[in-house]
Design a protein around this motif. Structure first.
Motif, PDB file in Angstrom:
ATOM      1  N   GLY A 274       9.317   6.561  13.946  1.00 16.54           N
ATOM      2  CA  GLY A 274      10.153   6.259  14.832  1.00 16.54           C
ATOM      3  C   GLY A 274      10.252   6.098  16.232  1.00 16.54           C
ATOM      4  N   GLY A 275      11.059   5.511  16.609  1.00 16.29           N
ATOM      5  CA  GLY A 275      11.286   4.975  18.444  1.00 16.29           C
ATOM      6  C   GLY A 275      11.878   3.257  18.234  1.00 16.29           C
ATOM      7  N   ARG A 276      12.504   3.245  19.399  1.00 18.58           N
ATOM      8  CA  ARG A 276      12.827   2.159  20.076  1.00 18.58           C
ATOM      9  C   ARG A 276      13.893   1.142  18.698  1.00 18.58           C
ATOM     10  NH1 ARG A 276      10.888   0.806  25.465  1.00 18.58           N
ATOM     11  NH2 ARG A 276      11.611  -1.004  25.039  1.00 18.58           N
ATOM     12  N   GLY A 277      13.935   2.003  18.041  1.00 15.76           N
ATOM     13  CA  GLY A 277      14.865   0.537  17.278  1.00 15.76           C
ATOM     14  C   GLY A 277      14.676   0.482  15.885  1.00 15.76           C
ATOM     15  N   ARG A 278      12.983   0.890  15.456  1.00 14.22           N
ATOM     16  CA  ARG A 278      12.599   0.984  14.373  1.00 14.22           C
ATOM     17  C   ARG A 278      11.538   1.517  14.077  1.00 14.22           C
ATOM     18  NH1 ARG A 278       9.905  -5.134  16.894  1.00 14.22           N
ATOM     19  NH2 ARG A 278       9.652  -3.967  18.045  1.00 14.22           N
ATOM     20  N   VAL A 279      11.247   1.358  12.733  1.00 10.98           N
ATOM     21  CA  VAL A 279      10.388   2.454  12.194  1.00 10.98           C
ATOM     22  C   VAL A 279       8.686   2.501  11.205  1.00 10.98           C
ATOM     23  CG1 VAL A 279      10.738   4.095  10.347  1.00 10.98           C
ATOM     24  CG2 VAL A 279      12.308   4.076  11.064  1.00 10.98           C
ATOM     25  N   ALA A 280       7.844   1.579  12.083  1.00  9.96           N
ATOM     26  CA  ALA A 280       6.561   2.149  11.877  1.00  9.96           C
ATOM     27  C   ALA A 280       6.335   2.937  11.031  1.00  9.96           C
ATOM     28  CB  ALA A 280       5.999   1.924  12.881  1.00  9.96           C
ATOM     29  N   VAL A 281       5.422   1.921   9.961  1.00 11.45           N
ATOM     30  CA  VAL A 281       5.200   2.740   8.704  1.00 11.45           C
ATOM     31  C   VAL A 281       3.991   2.387   8.919  1.00 11.45           C
ATOM     32  CG1 VAL A 281       7.084   2.910   7.574  1.00 11.45           C
ATOM     33  CG2 VAL A 281       5.889   1.126   7.268  1.00 11.45           C
ATOM     34  N   GLY A 282       2.527   2.851   8.518  1.00  9.08           N
ATOM     35  CA  GLY A 282       1.169   2.848   8.329  1.00  9.08           C
ATOM     36  C   GLY A 282       0.661   2.712   6.777  1.00  9.08           C
TER      37      GLY A 282
ATOM     38  N   MET B 124      10.073   8.686   0.846  1.00  9.50           N
ATOM     39  CA  MET B 124       9.254   9.175  -0.995  1.00  9.50           C
ATOM     40  C   MET B 124       8.376   9.204  -1.153  1.00  9.50           C
ATOM     41  SD  MET B 124      12.153  11.130  -1.079  1.00  9.50           S
ATOM     42  CE  MET B 124      13.543  11.831  -0.858  1.00  9.50           C
ATOM     43  N   THR B 125       7.615   9.549  -2.416  1.00  8.64           N
ATOM     44  CA  THR B 125       6.376   8.937  -2.975  1.00  8.64           C
ATOM     45  C   THR B 125       6.559   7.663  -3.065  1.00  8.64           C
ATOM     46  OG1 THR B 125       6.470  11.419  -2.896  1.00  8.64           O
ATOM     47  CG2 THR B 125       4.298  10.119  -3.587  1.00  8.64           C
ATOM     48  N   ASP B 126       7.811   7.825  -4.094  1.00 14.51           N
ATOM     49  CA  ASP B 126       7.477   6.124  -4.931  1.00 14.51           C
ATOM     50  C   ASP B 126       8.167   5.121  -4.078  1.00 14.51           C
ATOM     51  OD1 ASP B 126      10.051   7.518  -4.569  1.00 14.51           O
ATOM     52  OD2 ASP B 126      10.723   7.614  -6.153  1.00 14.51           O
ATOM     53  N   LYS B 127       8.545   5.070  -2.453  1.00  7.02           N
ATOM     54  CA  LYS B 127       8.900   4.455  -1.970  1.00  7.02           C
ATOM     55  C   LYS B 127      10.351   4.640  -1.715  1.00  7.02           C
ATOM     56  CE  LYS B 127       4.408   1.424  -1.190  1.00  7.02           C
ATOM     57  NZ  LYS B 127       4.028   0.850  -1.749  1.00  7.02           N
ATOM     58  N   LYS B 128      10.811   5.348  -2.083  1.00  4.62           N
ATOM     59  CA  LYS B 128      12.505   5.285  -2.269  1.00  4.62           C
ATOM     60  C   LYS B 128      12.304   5.501  -0.305  1.00  4.62           C
ATOM     61  CE  LYS B 128      13.284   4.828  -7.205  1.00  4.62           C
ATOM     62  NZ  LYS B 128      14.736   5.835  -7.504  1.00  4.62           N
ATOM     63  N   ILE B 129      13.826   5.692   0.087  1.00  7.31           N
ATOM     64  CA  ILE B 129      13.699   5.853   1.413  1.00  7.31           C
ATOM     65  C   ILE B 129      15.637   6.200   0.763  1.00  7.31           C
ATOM     66  CG2 ILE B 129      15.273   5.340   3.151  1.00  7.31           C
ATOM     67  CD1 ILE B 129      12.718   3.113   3.819  1.00  7.31           C
ATOM     68  N   LEU B 130      15.751   7.943   1.261  1.00 11.12           N
ATOM     69  CA  LEU B 130      17.450   8.567   1.521  1.00 11.12           C
ATOM     70  C   LEU B 130      17.605   8.750   3.187  1.00 11.12           C
ATOM     71  CD1 LEU B 130      18.879  10.386   0.173  1.00 11.12           C
ATOM     72  CD2 LEU B 130      17.977  11.999   0.522  1.00 11.12           C
ATOM     73  N   CYS B 131      18.883   8.102   3.307  1.00  8.16           N
ATOM     74  CA  CYS B 131      19.483   8.145   4.443  1.00  8.16           C
ATOM     75  C   CYS B 131      20.546   9.252   4.941  1.00  8.16           C
ATOM     76  CB  CYS B 131      19.663   6.249   5.097  1.00  8.16           C
ATOM     77  SG  CYS B 131      19.946   6.533   6.869  1.00  8.16           S
ATOM     78  N   ILE B 132      20.101   9.780   5.383  1.00  9.83           N
ATOM     79  CA  ILE B 132      21.299  11.036   5.772  1.00  9.83           C
ATOM     80  C   ILE B 132      21.669  10.986   7.611  1.00  9.83           C
ATOM     81  CG2 ILE B 132      21.977  13.641   5.986  1.00  9.83           C
ATOM     82  CD1 ILE B 132      19.434  13.949   4.232  1.00  9.83           C
ATOM     83  N   GLY B 133      24.038  10.546   7.425  1.00 13.92           N
ATOM     84  CA  GLY B 133      23.812  11.277   9.343  1.00 13.92           C
ATOM     85  C   GLY B 133      25.312  12.434   9.034  1.00 13.92           C
ATOM     86  N   GLU B 134      24.769  12.695   9.876  1.00 16.86           N
ATOM     87  CA  GLU B 134      26.449  13.665  10.279  1.00 16.86           C
ATOM     88  C   GLU B 134      27.257  12.798  10.229  1.00 16.86           C
ATOM     89  OE1 GLU B 134      26.644  17.284  14.014  1.00 16.86           O
ATOM     90  OE2 GLU B 134      25.405  15.469  14.156  1.00 16.86           O
ATOM     91  N   LYS B 135      28.341  13.436   9.766  1.00 17.87           N
ATOM     92  CA  LYS B 135      29.851  13.222   9.592  1.00 17.87           C
ATOM     93  C   LYS B 135      30.941  13.237  10.964  1.00 17.87           C
ATOM     94  CE  LYS B 135      30.766  15.244   4.841  1.00 17.87           C
ATOM     95  NZ  LYS B 135      31.525  15.785   4.233  1.00 17.87           N
ATOM     96  N   ASP B 136      31.130  12.823  11.595  1.00 19.84           N
ATOM     97  CA  ASP B 136      32.054  12.790  12.756  1.00 19.84           C
ATOM     98  C   ASP B 136      32.639  14.259  13.506  1.00 19.84           C
ATOM     99  OD1 ASP B 136      34.972  12.149  12.293  1.00 19.84           O
ATOM    100  OD2 ASP B 136      34.155  10.768  10.817  1.00 19.84           O
TER     101      ASP B 136
ATOM    102  N   GLY C 230       1.123  -0.939  -0.332  1.00 17.49           N
ATOM    103  CA  GLY C 230       0.129  -0.256   0.327  1.00 17.49           C
ATOM    104  C   GLY C 230       0.704   1.528  -0.197  1.00 17.49           C
ATOM    105  N   ARG C 231      -0.081   2.734  -0.049  1.00 18.38           N
ATOM    106  CA  ARG C 231       0.589   3.671   0.301  1.00 18.38           C
ATOM    107  C   ARG C 231       1.394   3.787   1.007  1.00 18.38           C
ATOM    108  NH1 ARG C 231      -1.307   8.938   0.684  1.00 18.38           N
ATOM    109  NH2 ARG C 231      -3.109   7.970   0.784  1.00 18.38           N
ATOM    110  N   VAL C 232       2.284   4.315   1.521  1.00 16.29           N
ATOM    111  CA  VAL C 232       2.998   4.885   3.451  1.00 16.29           C
ATOM    112  C   VAL C 232       1.577   6.460   3.257  1.00 16.29           C
ATOM    113  CG1 VAL C 232       4.414   6.002   4.201  1.00 16.29           C
ATOM    114  CG2 VAL C 232       5.024   3.898   2.816  1.00 16.29           C
ATOM    115  N   THR C 233       0.894   6.313   4.514  1.00 15.61           N
ATOM    116  CA  THR C 233       0.605   7.452   5.347  1.00 15.61           C
ATOM    117  C   THR C 233       0.682   7.817   5.757  1.00 15.61           C
ATOM    118  OG1 THR C 233      -1.251   5.800   5.981  1.00 15.61           O
ATOM    119  CG2 THR C 233      -2.278   6.554   3.566  1.00 15.61           C
ATOM    120  N   CYS C 234       1.243   7.038   6.703  1.00 23.48           N
ATOM    121  CA  CYS C 234       2.193   7.933   7.793  1.00 23.48           C
ATOM    122  C   CYS C 234       3.431   6.620   8.455  1.00 23.48           C
ATOM    123  CB  CYS C 234       1.682   7.773   9.478  1.00 23.48           C
ATOM    124  SG  CYS C 234      -0.012   6.214   9.736  1.00 23.48           S
TER     125      CYS C 234
END
Length: 959
Positions: free
Chosen positions: A40-48, A333-345, A33-37
């Protein structure tokens, strides 16, 4: 915002752990399905999704498991932080036409129920209908859950009609309360605006709720009843442009700017142009996805508003959701792709700034991110090095000062050792001392800098600490040493006094300034133990220049004369705490006269000192010695010492050096010295006698030391007293012999040879032997000696004649009368002994005849009367060999011994038993032998009584 610098402090991270190669991450294909919501929390991401399913993604964005939460769609969900619980709002099957299909479900993710081989469903704790008769149905536009105290939840549901439905309580047990809030209605009379964002703020027991609509920002105080409403602003924002900062400030994004709100109204705002599609908060950074109105392209900007820089900026596609988890910024993203961005040390970010010489930015960065102090100091050091290389020394030093405590001071000091930069070096060293991190070398360097600059004001500020109070912030000994070397004695004294280093304070007063009176006054004001320590160290100087005052101070220390009542109540423990005079003897090494004065005054004031023996020993040495030095008469000392050296070899065989004649001769040459020696020896003899009276068993001084002193310094009177007290009578006689003092010899023997006074009578024999070997005419003395010998009968006449015959100067006329008297006495004794012998022989012969008669002839008993009752003797009768007869009845039980003769017989037997016991008492025999004038008579008496004549011969072995 063109003034804000852009940096690349973030980078895109590879999210797929097990995914293939470098392919971009995406929502797993299992989620159709389309992700509506999402949440994050407790080491997992919940998607509805819009198909009613909920999926839980792990760190690699793989589906841990999914389940069908609603029949239609999932509208909102949120994972709780304190418990592994998921709260969702969705559209479920409509059970009846009258009830709403929108319901709230609570899933316990720790309890999973298996419904088949391919599906895992968490346990649904509770299902609540959102809309009821009291809470009419409307479109839900926002959703927020607050964990108060588990299991109590506070759920806020924002609607498109401007209302907020709140549910509070234990959802699982359905112990809840419902209430609704309404934002302020529009002023133009139009319909209410939808709730586009919610945010909870908790401060202790105060719970507050921010609500945002497109046209207002409202704050509800939930801890008061009824909840109080406060409109903070008349502008709002669209959905997804609302966030809460870590300081619990509300953030809203509008096309013209981003606004921050606190409980009392609008706070700071930042003018970032562009429509804010999403606003978020991540580790102190503001996240904004801004859409360019001209190009319709979106950009993710990460703002560091504290340091006023853009930490990251990158173009992104059509973003449907923004969530933060695992330390990453996650864009779905709308096309269900995920972009993960992290801070440098931090190291990478700092290297980037260092290459651009942006040191101030680097400093602000490490401080804002609360880096460890060592890392901050390293950045400051590099900035300081950069400024130093540009010859901006003042600015460089200001940076180096901030590194104190983390950067080695020598690194900075060696850069500023040049004389031109000595002012900067002084500033750094002062700060180093303020922090309490300075070493002795740093103190030396700082004081040298101040003295070279001749900056007395700075020196005063450093040493005297302006107001003269506070802890010492430098090494005291180093500061004093440098100030003394530079001639700043007053500063050195101030430091020593403030630090309580009394010995250093006095050292400056005495060695540098020569202010002896002030030093004595300072010592008088110290505590007793501290004053004692300082006098021990500097007493020699004080005695040399102020002897009388020093002695006075020592007497106060050692006698505790400050309080006259104190000494009477002192116990032995307190006496041990008072300094002993012997502790200060060494300071008088060049002034023995004042030592003598000090000790004399002390023993007058203190009679029970623990060091009494040592004090008397020292005084005896001062009194008896010939070579006591007096600084005021140095010339006389030279003559006296010269004389003593000449007379040191004149010792006799006994070790005694005659000194009476020599002392008399010396007195003729220099009466002053002789008088002094006589006075001191008079005191010495008085001390010998007073410290060893007849009542004392042991003296209050060392006898061996006193003997050595008297012998070495030819002190005859002292020797005679000591020999007499030690009962060394022959040594006393020897002293008179060496002095050729015949009258003294005879007088000494009268005193020491009187046996009635426990003297030694054998001294007369030694005296007679002395006259016999003298070799000169001493008839008068011999006659006098013979008188005392004859009186006590000490020496046999034959021995006397043999002894005196050795002196050729003596004639027979000297002993003629003595011999005649002794012969007459002996003749009389012989005659008396002869009469006694005849008497004893007659008695013995009579006894022998009686014994023989008893053995050979019969005994006739002729008594006719009883010896006991005097009545006529009749049978039965008992006759005894002693010629006594008794009735048998008169004898009673004892018929074996005569009642008349028994007492005499018993006394004889007891005497015999006593004599037999005396044969075993050897101590008695020797005591009688020593106490008798004639020992031979004692031995003869023992033989006459048969005490020592009986010998026991042990039987031979084998017989």
């Amino acid at each position: 915002m063109y003034q804000w610098r852009k940096f690349e402090f973030f980078e895109e991270k590879s999210a797929g752990r097990g995914g293939g190669g470098g392919s971009a991450a995406a929502v797993p294909a299992e989620i159709a399905g389309r992700v509506t919501c999402c949440s994050g929390g407790r080491g997992r991401v919940a998607v509805g999704c819009d198909d009613g399913t909920v999926g839980l993604l792990d760190r690699g964005f793989r589906l841990s498991y999914g389940f069908q939460a609603y029949a239609a769609s999932v509208l909102f969900l949120q994972q709780l932080k304190q418990r592994n619980v998921l709260v969702t709002v969705g559209d479920d099957d409509q059970s009846s036409s009258q009830s709403s299909a929108i319901c709230l479900k609570v899933f316990d993710l720790d309890k999973v129920q298996e419904e088949g081989s391919n599906t895992t469903t968490p346990f649904c704790v509770q299902i609540l209908r959102v809309f009821t008769d009291q809470f009419p149905q409307a479109k839900i536009t926002s959703f927020m859950v607050l964990e108060e105290a588990p299991p109590i939840l506070l759920i806020a549901i924002g609607l498109d009609n401007g209302f907020i439905y709140c549910i509070k309580g234990d959802i699982a047990r359905e112990r809840i309360t419902r209430f609704k809030l309404q934002v302020e209605a529009a002023t133009d009379g139009s319909t209410s605006l939808p709730i586009t964002g919610l945010g909870f703020r908790v401060e202790g027991q105060a719970h507050q709720l921010f609500s945002v609509t497109p046209g207002s920002v409202t704050l509800f105080s939930l801890h008061v009843q009824p909840p109080r409403r406060q409109t903070l602003d008349q502008i709002g924002c669209q959905t997804n442009a609302v966030a809460m900062s870590d300081r619990m400030d509300l953030i809203i994004g509008r096309p013209e700017a981003v606004y921050f709100y606190e409980v009392d109204g609008r706070g700071p705002c930042w003018a970032f142009d562009g429509e804010k599609k999403f606003v978020g908060w991540f580790r102190g950074y503001l996240l904004c996805i801004i859409e360019d109105q001209r190009t319709q392209k979106s950009t993710l900007n990460v703002y560091d508003h504290k340091n006023r820089l853009i930490a990251h900026s990158m173009p992104v596609g059509d973003v449907s959701h923004l969530v933060c988890e695992w330390g990453y910024i996650i864009l779905i993203m709308t096309d269900k792709k995920i972009l993960c961005i992290g801070e440098k040390d931090m190291e990478s970010k700092l290297d980037m700034l260092f290459k651009k010489n942006l040191y101030t930015v680097a400093i602000n960065l490490v401080q804002s991110q609360q880096a460890d102090p060592a890392s901050t100091a390293e950045v400051l050091r590099k900035y300081g090095d950069h400024l130093y290389g540009k010859q901006e020394y003042d600015e460089a030093m200001s940076q180096y000062i901030h590194t104190i405590g983390h950067l080695e001071p020598s690194y900075v000091i060696q850069k500023f050792l040049d004389a031109k930069r000595i002012y900067n070096l002084t500033n750094y060293l002062e700060k180093l001392h303020d922090r309490g991190l300075a070493s002795k070398d740093h103190t030396t360097l700082l004081l040298n800098c101040c003295t070279k600059l001749k900056d007395v004001e700075k020196l005063n500020h450093f040493i005297k600490d302006e107001d003269g109070v506070g802890d010492i912030k430098f090494d005291v000994e180093t500061a004093i040493r440098v100030c003394r070397a530079a001639g700043y004695h007053e500063h050195a004294m101030f430091v020593a006094k403030k630090a309580g280093r009394h010995e250093l304070y006095l050292k400056i007063l005495l060695e540098d300034l020569g202010r002896y009176d002030e030093a004595l006054q300072y010592i008088s004001g110290l505590e007793a133990n501290q004053a004692g320590l300082t006098v021990k160290e500097y007493g020699k100087i004080l005695v040399e220049h102020r002897p009388a005052e020093t002695v006075e101070i020592l007497l106060r220390l050692c006698t505790d004369v400050g309080d006259p009542t104190t000494r009477r109540g002192l116990n032995s423990m307190h006496l041990l705490m008072i300094p002993s005079p012997m502790d200060f003897v060494n300071i008088f090494v060049h002034s023995p006269r004042y030592l003598m004065e000090f000790l004399e005054n002390y023993i007058k004031a203190v009679t029970d000192s623990p060091a009494q023996t040592e004090i008397h020993n020292t005084l005896l040495e001062l009194y008896i010695s010939n070579d006591l030095s007096f600084p005021s008469i140095s010339q006389e000392n030279e003559y006296e010492n010269h004389y003593i050296k000449e007379t040191k070899g004149k010792e006799t065989a006994n070790g005694y050096r005659p000194g009476i004649k020599e002392k008399t001769d010396l007195g003729k040459e220099d009466p002053k010295i002789a008088k002094n020696i006589v006075d001191r020896r008079r005191k010495g003899l008085a001390l010998l006698k007073s410290a060893w009276t007849s009542e004392m068993e042991d003296p209050l001084y060392d006898v061996d030391l006193a003997l050595i002193l008297c012998n070495t310094n030819a002190f005859k009177d002292g020797l005679l007293f000591l020999y007499e007290k030690l009962k060394l009578y022959r040594e006393v006689i020897s002293c008179y012999k060496q002095a050729h003092d015949h009258q003294g010899l005879i007088a000494c023997c009268k005193k020491l040879g009187d046996s009635s006074q426990r003297g030694d009578p054998s001294l007369w024999g030694d005296l007679l032997k002395y006259f016999g070997e003298l070799g000169e005419d001493c008839s008068k003395e011999v006659k006098e000696v013979l008188t005392y010998i004859e009186k006590d009968d000490v020496v046999p006449p034959i021995v006397m004649l043999q002894t005196l015959s050795k002196n050729p100067c003596l004639t027979l006329s000297v002993v003629k009368d003595y011999i005649a008297r002794k012969l007459e006495q002996e003749s009389k004794l012989i005659e008396d002994d002869r009469k006694s012998i005849d008497k004893y022989q007659g008695e013995t012969e009579l006894m022998k005849r009686e014994i023989e008669d008893l053995k050979t002839n019969a005994k006739v008993f002729q008594l006719s009367k009883c010896s006991a009752c005097t009545f006529t003797l009749d049978l039965p009768a008992v006759h005894f060999m002693c010629t006594h007869s008794f009735h048998l009845r008169c004898l009673g039980d004892n018929e074996k011994e005569c009642p008349e003769c028994a007492p005499e017989y018993r006394s004889v037997m007891e005497a015999k038993q006593k004599l037999e016991q005396n044969t075993r008492d050897h101590d008695l025999f020797f005591r009688q032998l020593r106490g008798s004038k004639d020992g031979f008579s004692v031995i003869a008496d023992y033989f006459s009584k048969g005490i020592v004549s009986k010998t026991t011969v042990p039987p031979e072995n084998g017989r």
